[in-house]
Scaffold this active site. Structure first.
Site, PDB file in Angstrom:
ATOM      1  CG  ASN A 200     101.799 163.039  55.995  1.00  0.00           C
ATOM      2  OD1 ASN A 200     102.154 162.240  56.480  1.00  0.00           O
ATOM      3  ND2 ASN A 200     100.624 163.485  56.438  1.00  0.00           N
TER       4      ASN A 200
ATOM      5  CG  ASP B 156      97.493 170.846  59.149  1.00  0.00           C
ATOM      6  OD1 ASP B 156      96.814 170.317  60.122  1.00  0.00           O
ATOM      7  OD2 ASP B 156      98.500 171.624  59.338  1.00  0.00           O
TER       8      ASP B 156
ATOM      9  CE  LYS C 238      95.892 160.059  34.751  1.00  0.00           C
ATOM     10  NZ  LYS C 238      96.465 159.368  33.609  1.00  0.00           N
TER      11      LYS C 238
ATOM     12  N   PRO D 230      89.088 168.668  60.217  1.00  0.00           N
ATOM     13  CG  PRO D 230      87.711 166.842  60.646  1.00  0.00           C
ATOM     14  CD  PRO D 230      88.513 167.552  59.259  1.00  0.00           C
TER      15      PRO D 230
ATOM     16  CB  ILE E 215      91.319 164.315  65.256  1.00  0.00           C
ATOM     17  CG1 ILE E 215      91.255 163.986  63.843  1.00  0.00           C
ATOM     18  CG2 ILE E 215      90.849 162.940  66.013  1.00  0.00           C
ATOM     19  CD1 ILE E 215      91.925 163.076  62.885  1.00  0.00           C
TER      20      ILE E 215
ATOM     21  CG  PHE F 216     103.442 162.316  68.933  1.00  0.00           C
ATOM     22  CD1 PHE F 216     102.679 161.614  69.976  1.00  0.00           C
ATOM     23  CD2 PHE F 216     104.902 161.997  68.641  1.00  0.00           C
ATOM     24  CE1 PHE F 216     103.431 160.486  70.535  1.00  0.00           C
ATOM     25  CE2 PHE F 216     105.445 160.763  69.405  1.00  0.00           C
ATOM     26  CZ  PHE F 216     104.765 160.126  70.424  1.00  0.00           C
TER      27      PHE F 216
ATOM     28  CE  LYS G  72      96.820 170.510  67.798  1.00  0.00           C
ATOM     29  NZ  LYS G  72      96.327 170.092  66.724  1.00  0.00           N
TER      30      LYS G  72
HETATM   31  N1  CTP Z   1      96.321 166.407  64.971  1.00  0.00           N
HETATM   32  C1  CTP Z   1      94.968 166.046  64.773  1.00  0.00           C
HETATM   33  N2  CTP Z   1      94.308 166.582  63.958  1.00  0.00           N
HETATM   34  C2  CTP Z   1      94.660 167.362  62.949  1.00  0.00           C
HETATM   35  C3  CTP Z   1      96.099 167.771  63.015  1.00  0.00           C
HETATM   36  C4  CTP Z   1      96.596 167.535  64.058  1.00  0.00           C
HETATM   37  O1  CTP Z   1      94.536 165.129  65.577  1.00  0.00           O
HETATM   38  N3  CTP Z   1      93.888 167.809  61.957  1.00  0.00           N
HETATM   39  C5  CTP Z   1      96.964 165.802  66.098  1.00  0.00           C
HETATM   40  C6  CTP Z   1      98.257 165.242  65.464  1.00  0.00           C
HETATM   41  O2  CTP Z   1      98.167 163.865  65.563  1.00  0.00           O
HETATM   42  C7  CTP Z   1      99.418 165.617  66.776  1.00  0.00           C
HETATM   43  C8  CTP Z   1      99.065 166.850  67.233  1.00  0.00           C
HETATM   44  O3  CTP Z   1      97.574 167.050  66.643  1.00  0.00           O
HETATM   45  O4  CTP Z   1      99.085 164.681  67.956  1.00  0.00           O
HETATM   46  C9  CTP Z   1      99.487 167.814  66.429  1.00  0.00           C
HETATM   47  O5  CTP Z   1      99.769 167.743  65.189  1.00  0.00           O
HETATM   48  P1  CTP Z   1     100.406 168.903  63.973  1.00  0.00           P
HETATM   49  O6  CTP Z   1     100.074 168.726  62.817  1.00  0.00           O
HETATM   50  O7  CTP Z   1     101.937 169.169  64.517  1.00  0.00           O
HETATM   51  O8  CTP Z   1      99.416 170.336  64.828  1.00  0.00           O
HETATM   52  P2  CTP Z   1      98.711 171.114  63.909  1.00  0.00           P
HETATM   53  O9  CTP Z   1      97.592 171.404  65.067  1.00  0.00           O
HETATM   54  O10 CTP Z   1      98.323 170.832  62.581  1.00  0.00           O
HETATM   55  O11 CTP Z   1      99.857 172.520  63.728  1.00  0.00           O
HETATM   56  P3  CTP Z   1     100.819 173.045  62.528  1.00  0.00           P
HETATM   57  O12 CTP Z   1     100.504 171.862  61.571  1.00  0.00           O
HETATM   58  O13 CTP Z   1     100.482 174.237  62.484  1.00  0.00           O
HETATM   59  O14 CTP Z   1     102.162 172.705  63.276  1.00  0.00           O
END
Ligand code: CTP
Length: 412
Positions: free
Chosen positions: A218, A287, A297, A313, A315, A331, A349
Site C-alpha cells: 500500500n 489485511d 516469476k 493476523p 496484530i 491508528f 479492537k
Molecule cells: N492493524 C494491525 N494488524 C492488522 C491490521 C491493522 O495491527 N492486520 C492495526 C493498524 O496498525 C492500525 C489499526 O490496526 O493501528 C487499524 O488498522 P486498519 O487497517 O484501519 O484496520 P482494520 O482492522 O484492518 O480495518 P479495515 O481495514 O476494515 O478498515
C-alpha cells in the site's frame, strides 16, 4: 538537586546562535541549561551578534563566547574542530533558513558551520523564520535533507511573528527546547514524561509477495509511525520500531527491526511485546496475503489471473487480547465516515485510544490532521506537521496514563 539536574549535571553543550529576532530566546535557554548544571559553550554567527550581545551570552553561560573561525585563543587555529570535540551535543537555536541551507549543502564557511560539519556529536536545530520562508520549497527540501542526515529539527511552532505575520516558523519557547534537548542530553530513559517506559511502535506498509518480483502493498510512507517513534524517544522512552519497508532514517535513539510481511510483523511484535508499557500500532498492515506464493516469476497468460488471498493476523487485536497487555493505541486511516468507523474500530479492537485520519490527507504527506478517540470522547488535533501531531499524541497518552486525570480533560 532536582531529578533533571542530577541527570544533566556535567553534560557539555555547544549552543550556536544564528541571526534572528528569536536570538533573545537563546538567553533564557542558556540560563535554563546552566541552572540544570550543563556546561554551555556559546558560538555566534556575525548576524547573531546584531540581535544579542556576546556580553549577555558570556555572562549567562559563564564562559567566553566564540564568533571567529580564526580565534587566536584556540591553538593552531583549530577552533572549527576543537570547540565541538568535547561536547555531548550541538544545539543551534535560533536556526535561520540560510544556516540550515548551508549545513544541508555541506558548506563550512564560518565558525558555526565548520563546527557542525566536523562534529562527532548529535546536531539539533530549532528553526526560527517568517512563515513564507519556512514554507518555501527550498527550505522544506533543506529540512528534509537535514533530517535524512540525522539532524533533529525542533519545531517550529505556529504563532505571531516579529514581522507581524502569523503562521508556522516561530521558534519553540525556551522551556520546550530545553525539555526536548534535555531528554537527548540525558540519554534514553533518563528524563522526560515517558522516562523509564518501553514503547513499541509499528510503522510503514507491509508487503505480501505474489512471486519473487511482485507483491501486494500500500502507499504508506511510514512518516507518521516514524514521527511517533521519534516523539516517544524525545519524551524519554526506550523505543523499539518494527517497520515495513520505507525510505526513512531511523530516528535518533530508536532501535528498529525491519520486516516485510504482516506475518513477519506479527511475529516480531509478539516476540517483543511482553516487556512493553505502550504499544502504538501505526503500520498500514495488509489485511490479506497470497496463498501459494509462486517460487518463479508468473508468466503472462491469455486469461485472467486469480489470486487466492487469506486473512493476515490482526496484530493490534492480538496484542490488545493479551492478558497482560501494554497500553494500546491504534491508528485508523479511513476514506469516509471517519468518526463512525473510527469509534467502531476502537471498540471492536478493545483499545483505550485510537488516532484517526483521512487516508487521502495523510498518506505520503509531511503533515496531517488527527482525531483522537478515547473513553472521554473525541479530541481534534488540527493540521500540523506529522512530528508535531506525534508529540501531541504522546502528550495525550502521557495524560491518559496519569492516574485519574482523564475525567477532567475537555472533550468534544
Ligand atoms: N492493524 C494491525 N494488524 C492488522 C491490521 C491493522 O495491527 N492486520 C492495526 C493498524 O496498525 C492500525 C489499526 O490496526 O493501528 C487499524 O488498522 P486498519 O487497517 O484501519 O484496520 P482494520 O482492522 O484492518 O480495518 P479495515 O481495514 O476494515 O478498515
Amino acid at each position: 538537586m532536582s531529578g533533571i539536574s542530577a541527570t544533566l549535571e556535567g553534560k557539555r553543550l555547544l549552543l550556536g546562535l544564528t541571526g534572528g529576532v528569536a536570538a533573545y530566546k537563546a538567553a533564557e535557554l542558556t540560563r535554563l541549561f546552566v541552572k540544570a548544571g550543563v556546561d554551555v559553550r556559546v558560538v555566534m554567527t556575525d548576524a547573531a551578534t546584531r540581535f544579542i550581545g556576546t556580553a549577555t551570552m558570556q555572562a549567562l553561560s559563564g564562559q567566553p563566547v566564540f564568533t571567529d573561525l580564526w580565534d587566536a585563543r584556540i591553538p593552531d587555529h583549530m577552533a572549527h574542530i576543537e570547540l565541538s570535540r568535547d561536547r555531548d551535543l550541538i544545539l543551534v537555536a535560533p536556526a535561520t533558513a540560510d544556516f540550515m541551507a548551508r549545513v544541508a549543502g555541506g558548506m563550512a564557511d564560518d565558525l558555526l558551520t565548520t563546527l557542525c560539519s566536523a562534529r562527532r556529536c548529535p546536531l539539533l536545530v530549532a528553526p526560527a523564520m517568517n512563515v513564507e520562508m519556512w514554507s518555501n520549497p527550498a527550505n522544506l527540501r533543506n529540512v528534509e535533507l537535514l533530517q535524512r542526515d540525522g539532524v533533529t529539527i525542533l519545531g517550529p511552532a505556529v504563532g505571531d511573528q516579529a514581522c507581524g505575520e502569523t503562521g508556522l516558523g516561530r521558534m519553540l519557547e525556551p522551556e520546550q527546547v530545553f525539555e526536548l534537548v534535555a531528554t537527548q542530553l540525558a540519554g534514553p530513559g533518563r528524563t522526560g514524561a515517558l522516562a523509564g517506559k518501553k514503547v513499541l511502535v509499528t510503522a510503514g506498509p507491509t508487503f505480501e509477495p505474489i512471486d519473487p518480483v511482485r507483491g501486494i502493498t500500500n502507499i504508506s510512507s511510514g512518516k507518521m509511525g516514524y514521527a511517533v517513534a521519534q516523539a516517544a524517544a524525545e519524551a524519554g522512552a526506550e523505543v523499539l520500531l518494527i517497520s515495513g519497508s520505507t525510505a526513512l532514517a531511523v530516528p535518533r535513539g530508536v532501535r528498529r527491526i525491519d520486516v516485510q510481511t504482516a506475518q513477519d510483523m506479527h511475529s516480531a511484535v509478539m516476540k517483543n511485546v511482553a516487556k512493553q508499557d505502550i504499544f502504538i500500532a501505526v503500520a498500514a498492515v495488509a489485511d490479506y496475503h497470497v496463498v501459494g506464493r509462486k517460487e518463479h516469476k508468473i508468466k503472462r497468460g491469455k486469461g485472467n489471473l486469480t489470486l487466492d488471498l487469506a486473512p493476515n493476523p490482526d496484530i493490534l487485536g492480538a496484542v490488545a487480547a493479551l492478558a497482560k497487555r501494554p497500553f494500546c493505541v491504534g491508528f485508523a486511516a479511513e476514506t469516509e465516515n471517519l468518526r463512525e468507523y473510527a469509534q467502531a474500530k476502537r471498540l471492536k479492537k478493545n483499545i483505550p485510544l485510537l488516532a484517526a485520519n483521512l487516508a487521502q490527507h495523510a498518506f505520503g504527506k509531511d503533515d496531517n490532521a488527527l482525531t483522537l478517540f478515547d473513553d472521554s470522547g473525541e479530541h481534534i488535533l488540527p493540521r500540523a506537521s506529522k512530528i508535531d501531531l506525534a508529540r501531541q499524541l504522546v502528550a495525550h497518552i502521557v495524560e491518559m496514563l496519569q492516574p485519574k486525570r482523564g475525567v477532567t480533560r475537555k472533550s468534544r
